[in-house]
Design a protein around this motif. Sequence first.
Motif, mmCIF file in Angstrom:
data_model
loop_
_atom_site.group_PDB
_atom_site.id
_atom_site.type_symbol
_atom_site.label_atom_id
_atom_site.label_comp_id
_atom_site.label_asym_id
_atom_site.label_seq_id
_atom_site.Cartn_x
_atom_site.Cartn_y
_atom_site.Cartn_z
ATOM 1 N N ASP A 298 -0.908 -91.840 16.758
ATOM 2 C CA ASP A 298 -0.667 -93.262 16.413
ATOM 3 C C ASP A 298 0.067 -93.517 17.839
ATOM 4 O O ASP A 298 1.314 -93.093 18.000
ATOM 5 N N ASP A 299 -0.458 -94.362 18.553
ATOM 6 C CA ASP A 299 0.013 -94.681 20.043
ATOM 7 C C ASP A 299 1.139 -95.659 20.046
ATOM 8 O O ASP A 299 0.915 -96.642 20.644
ATOM 9 N N GLY A 300 1.886 -95.532 19.271
ATOM 10 C CA GLY A 300 3.197 -96.454 19.254
ATOM 11 C C GLY A 300 2.603 -97.761 18.668
ATOM 12 O O GLY A 300 3.247 -99.037 18.839
ATOM 13 N N SER A 301 1.877 -97.848 17.709
ATOM 14 C CA SER A 301 1.157 -99.052 16.781
ATOM 15 C C SER A 301 2.407 -99.936 16.185
ATOM 16 O O SER A 301 3.354 -99.217 15.790
ATOM 17 N N SER A 302 2.212 -100.987 16.330
ATOM 18 C CA SER A 302 3.346 -102.029 15.600
ATOM 19 C C SER A 302 2.827 -101.990 14.129
ATOM 20 O O SER A 302 3.766 -102.132 13.156
ATOM 21 N N GLU A 303 1.750 -101.764 13.781
ATOM 22 C CA GLU A 303 1.134 -101.689 12.345
ATOM 23 C C GLU A 303 1.296 -100.520 11.836
ATOM 24 O O GLU A 303 1.602 -99.327 12.576
ATOM 25 N N ASN A 304 1.649 -100.308 10.590
ATOM 26 C CA ASN A 304 2.075 -99.202 9.868
ATOM 27 C C ASN A 304 0.856 -98.450 9.616
ATOM 28 O O ASN A 304 0.256 -98.250 8.527
ATOM 29 N N ILE A 305 0.364 -97.476 10.603
ATOM 30 C CA ILE A 305 -0.699 -96.801 10.390
ATOM 31 C C ILE A 305 -0.641 -95.577 9.547
ATOM 32 O O ILE A 305 -1.406 -95.126 8.672
ATOM 33 N N LYS A 306 0.540 -95.121 9.528
ATOM 34 C CA LYS A 306 1.051 -93.855 8.785
ATOM 35 C C LYS A 306 0.769 -94.024 7.395
ATOM 36 O O LYS A 306 0.047 -93.386 6.837
ATOM 37 N N ASP A 307 1.287 -95.295 6.834
ATOM 38 C CA ASP A 307 0.893 -95.432 5.426
ATOM 39 C C ASP A 307 -0.469 -95.707 5.019
ATOM 40 O O ASP A 307 -0.994 -95.294 3.949
ATOM 41 N N GLU A 308 -1.064 -96.088 5.781
ATOM 42 C CA GLU A 308 -2.634 -96.562 5.474
ATOM 43 C C GLU A 308 -3.526 -95.172 5.069
ATOM 44 O O GLU A 308 -4.500 -95.262 4.676
ATOM 45 N N ILE A 309 -2.826 -94.278 5.869
ATOM 46 C CA ILE A 309 -3.774 -93.004 5.663
ATOM 47 C C ILE A 309 -3.048 -91.742 5.154
ATOM 48 O O ILE A 309 -3.586 -90.705 5.305
ATOM 49 N N SER A 310 -1.881 -91.929 4.884
ATOM 50 C CA SER A 310 -0.842 -90.803 4.594
ATOM 51 C C SER A 310 -1.727 -89.825 3.246
ATOM 52 O O SER A 310 -1.208 -88.883 2.922
ATOM 53 N N ASP A 311 -2.462 -90.684 2.409
ATOM 54 C CA ASP A 311 -3.062 -89.804 1.234
ATOM 55 C C ASP A 311 -4.176 -89.039 1.599
ATOM 56 O O ASP A 311 -4.800 -88.563 0.797
ATOM 57 N N LEU A 312 -4.572 -88.920 3.198
ATOM 58 C CA LEU A 312 -5.864 -88.347 3.180
ATOM 59 C C LEU A 312 -5.391 -86.933 3.880
ATOM 60 O O LEU A 312 -4.363 -86.846 4.527
#
Lengths: 225, 112
Positions: A35-49
């Motif tokens: 995650d290259d410093g995204s302002s969107e919350n990428i982490k929560d989007e995929i943390s169940d994978l």
Amino acid sequence: LSNIFIVIPCYNEIRLIRATVLSLLSLQYEIVIVDDGSSENIKDEISDLRIHYIRHFVNLGQGASLQTGTDYALQNGANYVAHFDADGQHRREDLEKMIDLIKEGNIDVVLGSRFLTSESFDQIPKVRKYILQVARIINVCFSGLWLTDAHNGLRVLNKRTATSIRLKENRMAHATEILQQIKTKKLNWREVSVKINYTKYSQEKGQSNWNALNILFDLIIRKFI
Amino acid sequence: MTLIQVILISAVIVLLLLYLKFFKNALLQRSLFILVFITGIVAVVFPELTNRVANFVGVGRGADLLLYLMVIIFYFTFIILYRKLNKIQEIQTEIIRKISIRNAVKFSNEEE
């Protein structure tokens, strides 16, 4: 832990990152999201994978993200490292095909190409085709490798390649930089035909055609200064 | 002494003091810079001197010669600073990379 790592650099591609990861999960490879410093919350989007998640706390660029992911993969015992785009433009079948090829052991790096078969060639938007032709010529000037495709984000590296290539170009010029290093390090390379999904989204969010000029500028500066 | 000469000389002296305050480098380099500043003051006090130098190298006026030299120096400075900036960017990338990898997390799917 599989010894095949797929590095996916991700910058605000929140709408497509999940689908991209899901399409690859069943392959049982290790998936590394950078995650290259995204302002969107990428982490929560995929943390169940089942993935590895790395975050640059500031945006550094795609080249830097690929290098981070590659370093991480090597530190965790990778034998093969693939680079894959987050926006859903690459296909899992192509990735599998490339990995099968590199596993045979004679080749150090497999590069995706849109220009090897007419089927994949026909889907490329017209303007992009011309730019890519010019980019090929620029590539051969800067790297000495005459490839059919110039800036394809899909590639698979074996351990030797992954350890010997070092990307200093933080932004998009890394694609040519990789070729330069393939040449100077005398790595065995092969192109494999891949298809690109040119969706409306990927064309809007992806690189604009004008960015080609930025890449050229980066290359010239790096070469002469 | 004309007004412009007073202004220029004071400016050069202030620059020299600032330089000595902020750049604590080797004695040789400092002496070299002080020499440059002294040359500057001499050129301000005796402008005909720069004309004579300019004529010697084939330029009409001292002011023109100065302009040419400034342009060259500017570009050299630009390139040197650009390289330094690049180097700093590389170091910064390396630092962020190290921190990011150290903080990497591994998610697993509970259903699997």
